[in-house]
Design an enzyme around this catalytic site. Structure first.
Site, PDB file in Angstrom:
ATOM      1  N   LYS A 169     -20.451  -2.539  77.679  1.00  0.00           N
ATOM      2  CA  LYS A 169     -19.772  -3.628  77.889  1.00  0.00           C
ATOM      3  C   LYS A 169     -18.973  -3.567  78.903  1.00  0.00           C
ATOM      4  O   LYS A 169     -19.429  -2.477  79.852  1.00  0.00           O
ATOM      5  CB  LYS A 169     -18.360  -2.716  76.908  1.00  0.00           C
TER       6      LYS A 169
HETATM    7  N1  GLU Z   1     -17.624  -8.938  72.076  1.00  0.00           N
HETATM    8  C1  GLU Z   1     -18.501  -9.174  70.897  1.00  0.00           C
HETATM    9  C2  GLU Z   1     -18.313  -7.744  69.949  1.00  0.00           C
HETATM   10  O1  GLU Z   1     -17.937  -7.080  70.448  1.00  0.00           O
HETATM   11  C3  GLU Z   1     -19.796  -9.650  70.967  1.00  0.00           C
HETATM   12  C4  GLU Z   1     -20.643  -8.936  71.623  1.00  0.00           C
HETATM   13  C5  GLU Z   1     -22.021  -9.437  71.783  1.00  0.00           C
HETATM   14  O2  GLU Z   1     -22.670 -11.314  71.796  1.00  0.00           O
HETATM   15  O3  GLU Z   1     -22.899  -9.238  72.941  1.00  0.00           O
HETATM   16  O4  GLU Z   1     -19.642  -7.438  68.732  1.00  0.00           O
END
Ligand code: GLU
Length: 427
Positions: free
Chosen positions: A117
């Site tokens: 993240k």
């Molecule tokens: N931000 C989204 C999540 O928390 C998508 C992450 C992604 O597609 O890599 O799942």
């Protein structure tokens, strides 16, 4: 001289530190499966945590330094995957928790990714397009060694969108001297994005809800739902649940909520927000606060806003029979027990909102093969994968006689632990 950017948090944070909140569940699951101590030690620490400074010349000529983060929690199953959020109160702990949740989410979704993240501490509402672009490009440039289609693949998250993903792709590509679409997902369609990506998280929330209602033997047409948050996840979840026959009696965003026992016209609300940015001022029903919204009497509650919304303070007053976590971490660890005691079924975030990363996986695959699927194809594949993930978590919870949340953690931890065992420890 560069100024350090200090933005006061606009809303109250729960007492829980989000990483600890994740670890409480991890510890409980580890105990239930008697997790090997070495694997436990390995998994409790993120693989990599990077903090970068992002100095930007603002439109007024001043130089301001923002702080950016990227945490890779684990990459045993493949390249790490996870969004980047822009928010005034992002910090390393939050990003660490969110990265770990991505590890578990990808494992449950059965996609070949680890978890990561990223975040930038800024308030996008106060930034111009050109300032946003500079922040995005400098953030990407500072993380060139981390990002890559085979190493770590960012995506949209809170307050980031297709345009920001396009800038990430372009910045990375300029440095690599060729177009590398697979370095980021959630891009606009014409530059390597996937059909259905924008709606994917909301569609996944709807699919998970239907799967749970099926287990309970409840017809969606006989249900009412309340959705907290009207961004990409909340609005699409509300729209698709509504299309399945569920009556949406409450919606909200940061400006407050609305209650309407006759049902809210979701298409009208989406149109209103497209024009006015927020729900505020729209005539959708009785005005209520976000706190009141969560406590409404309804069958389904979809918290799709942010972390720590259901806590020890309000959990005992929640009246929904089913909670479907569209946001990441909307329930604090201490509230889990209260909801369980009340017999409320909770579809945990790492399952409920995995539709987004599943279609991100489809986007990455399409970028790599250079052949793009149609909308129906995406919907079928997503439906199959969400249903499989739900079933696996459901069986895991039954097997260990525990909640869907711990069932999900158990399924994910066992999978990652297996991969670690097969790969061995390189020392
Ligand atoms: N931000 C989204 C999540 O928390 C998508 C992450 C992604 O597609 O890599 O799942």
């Amino acid at each position: 001289m560069a100024e350090i950017y200090k933005e006061p948090a606009p809303y109250k944070k729960d007492v829980d530190n989000p990483y600890e909140s994740m670890m409480v569940r991890f510890d409980k699951a580890a105990e239930l499966i008697n997790l090997d101590e070495g694997v436990y030690n390995y998994l409790k620490l993120p693989v990599k945590q990077v903090i970068v400074s992002i100095p930007i010349q603002m439109d007024n000529g001043k130089v301001v330094a923002f702080e950016g983060y990227r945490v890779i929690h684990n990459n045993a199953l493949g390249p790490s995957k996870g969004g980047v959020r822009f928010a005034p109160d992002v910090d390393l702990d939050e990003v660490k928790a969110l990265a770990a949740w991505m590890t578990w989410k990808c494992a449950i979704a059965n996609i070949p990714f680890g978890g990561a993240k990223g975040g930038v501490r800024c308030d996008p509402n106060k930034l111009s397009m050109s300032e946003l672009e500079k922040i995005t490009r400098r953030y990407t440039a500072n993380l060139l060694e981390i990002f890559g289609p085979d190493t770590d693949i960012p995506a949209p998250d809170m307050n980031t969108n297709e345009q920001i993903m396009a800038w990430i792709m372009d910045t990375y590509s300029m440095h690599d001297r060729k177009t590398v679409t697979g370095v980021v997902t959630g891009k606009p369609l014409i530059i390597g994005g996937s059909r259905g990506r924008r709606e994917a998280t909301g569609r996944g929330v709807m699919l998970a809800t239907l799967a749970a209602l099926m287990k309970k033997g409840v017809n969606p047409e006989d249900t009412t739902a309340v959705v907290q948050g009207f961004g990409n996840v909340g609005s699409v979840s509300a729209k698709l649940l509504n299309e399945k026959g569920c009556k949406i009696i409450g919606i909200s965003d940061v400006t407050g909520g609305y209650y309407n026992e006759k049902g809210i016209d979701i298409n009208k609300a989406i149109e209103y927000v497209n024009k006015n940015k927020f729900l505020e001022g729209g005539n959708f029903g009785d005005k209520i606060t976000n706190e009141e919204l969560l406590e409404l009497k309804c069958d389904i509650l979809v918290p799709a806003a942010k972390e720590d919304q259901i806590t020890v303070e309000n959990a005992s007053r929640i009246k929904a029979r089913l909670i479907v976590e569209g946001a990441n971490g909307p329930t604090s660890a201490d509230a889990d027990q209260i909801l369980m005691d009340k017999g409320i079924m909770v579809i945990p975030d790492i399952l409920a909102n995995s539709g987004g990363v599943i279609v991100s996986y489809f986007e990455w695959v399409q970028d790599r093969i250079g052949y793009f699927w149609d909308e129906l194809d995406i919907e079928h594949r997503l439906t199959r994968m969400m249903n499989e993930a739900f079933e696996n978590v459901y069986l895991s919870a039954l097997n260990y006689e525990t909640t869907l949340r711990l069932g999900a953690y158990i399924y994910a931890i066992q999978k990652v632990a297996n991969a670690l065992k097969l790969r061995g420890i390189y020392s």
